[in-house]
Design an enzyme around this catalytic site. Structure first.
Site, PDB file in Angstrom:
ATOM      1  N   LYS A  44      10.979  14.504 -30.972  1.00 20.48           N
ATOM      2  CA  LYS A  44      11.481  15.253 -29.825  1.00 20.48           C
ATOM      3  C   LYS A  44      12.762  14.673 -29.246  1.00 20.48           C
ATOM      4  O   LYS A  44      13.181  15.056 -28.165  1.00 20.48           O
ATOM      5  CB  LYS A  44      10.396  15.309 -28.760  1.00 20.48           C
ATOM      6  CG  LYS A  44       9.134  15.988 -29.260  1.00 20.48           C
ATOM      7  CD  LYS A  44       8.042  15.876 -28.250  1.00 20.48           C
ATOM      8  CE  LYS A  44       6.719  15.727 -28.962  1.00 20.48           C
ATOM      9  NZ  LYS A  44       5.697  15.205 -28.103  1.00 20.48           N
ATOM     10  N   GLY A  58      16.694  14.782 -25.666  1.00 16.23           N
ATOM     11  CA  GLY A  58      15.241  14.726 -25.800  1.00 16.23           C
ATOM     12  C   GLY A  58      14.659  15.893 -25.043  1.00 16.23           C
ATOM     13  O   GLY A  58      15.221  16.334 -24.037  1.00 16.23           O
ATOM     14  N   SER A 137       4.668  14.986 -19.756  1.00 13.54           N
ATOM     15  CA  SER A 137       3.345  14.661 -19.213  1.00 13.54           C
ATOM     16  C   SER A 137       3.254  13.244 -18.667  1.00 13.54           C
ATOM     17  O   SER A 137       2.647  13.002 -17.639  1.00 13.54           O
ATOM     18  CB  SER A 137       2.274  14.855 -20.287  1.00 13.54           C
ATOM     19  OG  SER A 137       2.273  16.181 -20.748  1.00 13.54           O
TER      20      SER A 137
END
Length: 185
Positions: A44, A58, A137
């Site tokens: 990512k 990113g 997250s």
């Protein structure tokens, strides 16, 4: 399956750390669906070269949405070579006003080795305080860890790796399979 029954995609942490004339962007590899890890080695963090200028980006959120945004960002940067801030602002304006783009669910951290920005779907182009940006997250865990280390002797990459390790220890949607890109310095 109804929309409210869908458990949702979770699972990434991306951090950008600027220190000592360089910027490091690190991201974990976890993609989860509900309580299940779907993939642990996703990449990512990417290096782009629009118009011959190196950019590291990113992303957190939907992968397909993030790739659509990265393509748009590349086009904006090709139209404004060497002007990262302008390209980011142009992308954010489109993201906020285009009906197709408004549905995209992702966030980006981008850098050219000097400037560091977070781009959101709300039309924000944020230059983070203290030279640290984190999304996803486990972003708040990584951000707090990096903030605690930024004034110490470690370089940007060491701080990013340690912060990601701390986030992976705390956030179940973050793992230790890192992709790290360094730019500047």
């Amino acid at each position: 399956m109804a929309d409210n029954d869908f458990p949702g995609w979770h699972g990434t942490t991306i951090i950008g750390v600027r220190k000592g004339g360089e910027v490091v962007v690190a991201g974990d590899g976890q993609v989860s669906l509900g309580q299940t890890v779907i993939k642990g080695t996703a990449r990512k963090v990417r290096r782009l070269s629009p118009g011959g200028h190196d950019i590291v980006a990113g992303f957190a959120g939907s992968t397909a949405d993030a790739f659509a945004l990265l393509e748009r960002l590349e086009k904006k940067l090709e139209a404004t070579p060497g002007q990262l801030q302008r390209g980011c602002v142009e992308l954010a304006k489109d993201w906020r006003t285009d009906k197709y783009l408004q549905k995209l669910e992702a966030m980006l951290i981008v850098t050219d080795g000097q400037e560091l920005y977070v781009i959101t779907g709300a039309g924000d182009v944020l230059e983070p305080e203290h030279g640290i940006a984190a999304i996803g997250s486990g972003g708040n865990y990584a951000l707090a860890a990096a903030r605690a280390m930024i004034d110490g002797p470690e370089d940007a990459e060491t701080i990013a790796r340690k912060a990601m390790g701390i986030a992976a220890d705390i956030c179940v949607y973050t793992n230790g399979n890192l992709t790290v890109e360094r730019i500047g310095g």
